[in-house]
Design an enzyme around this catalytic site. Sequence first.
Site, PDB file in Angstrom:
ATOM      1  N   ASP A  70       0.831  -1.201   0.000  1.00 34.99           N
ATOM      2  CA  ASP A  70       0.000   0.000   0.000  1.00 34.99           C
ATOM      3  C   ASP A  70       0.871   1.259   0.000  1.00 34.99           C
ATOM      4  O   ASP A  70       0.616   2.200   0.745  1.00 34.99           O
ATOM      5  CB  ASP A  70      -0.941  -0.018   1.201  1.00 34.99           C
ATOM      6  CG  ASP A  70      -2.148   0.891   1.022  1.00 34.99           C
ATOM      7  OD1 ASP A  70      -2.478   1.237  -0.131  1.00 34.99           O
ATOM      8  OD2 ASP A  70      -2.757   1.261   2.045  1.00 34.99           O
TER       9      ASP A  70
ATOM     10  N   ASN B 116       0.544   7.414   2.781  1.00 31.71           N
ATOM     11  CA  ASN B 116       1.220   6.559   3.752  1.00 31.71           C
ATOM     12  C   ASN B 116       2.688   6.928   3.952  1.00 31.71           C
ATOM     13  O   ASN B 116       3.444   6.166   4.541  1.00 31.71           O
ATOM     14  CB  ASN B 116       1.109   5.088   3.333  1.00 31.71           C
ATOM     15  CG  ASN B 116      -0.297   4.577   3.512  1.00 31.71           C
ATOM     16  OD1 ASN B 116      -1.092   5.146   4.250  1.00 31.71           O
ATOM     17  ND2 ASN B 116      -0.630   3.511   2.816  1.00 31.71           N
TER      18      ASN B 116
ATOM     19  N   ASP C  37       1.324   3.190   7.968  1.00 29.42           N
ATOM     20  CA  ASP C  37       0.169   2.329   7.723  1.00 29.42           C
ATOM     21  C   ASP C  37       0.600   0.926   7.332  1.00 29.42           C
ATOM     22  O   ASP C  37       0.400   0.469   6.209  1.00 29.42           O
ATOM     23  CB  ASP C  37      -0.748   2.913   6.646  1.00 29.42           C
ATOM     24  CG  ASP C  37      -2.067   2.154   6.555  1.00 29.42           C
ATOM     25  OD1 ASP C  37      -2.319   1.272   7.404  1.00 29.42           O
ATOM     26  OD2 ASP C  37      -2.837   2.421   5.626  1.00 29.42           O
TER      27      ASP C  37
END
Length: 135
Positions: free
Chosen positions: A4, A9, A22
Amino acid sequence: IHCDVKPENILVSHEGGFKIGDLGQATPLQSWNEHEGDARYLSRDLLDYKPSCAADIFSFGLLMLELLYVKDPGITTPVPADTPEWYSKILEKCRKRRIEERYSSMEEVRLELCVFLDNPELAGNFGPEPQSSSD
């Protein structure tokens, strides 16, 4: 692998360092599933159920392109023509469709970026601002 990597992030420290946050999506290579990650940044190899660090390198290439130039870039988004050649090559190599054509690790990407960012004469007007010395 993180699964991700995207601008939302990336955490920036008070000293200007960057960290990936994250880690809720981070997963061992064997256990990734299609419900993890942001579809805008996923590489085709993840979509084909072939998780590897190369998937995060691909996402990092899209992230670098977005942070500097293009909102919501994709695999076919061209690197803008005014991009320094050295940086364009890094962006393109991160975003290669074939895993074996990408960098083999994030360390390899970091080292290549450092060559230019640590040497303003190589980076041209793209590198960090020169530090002024106080007398």
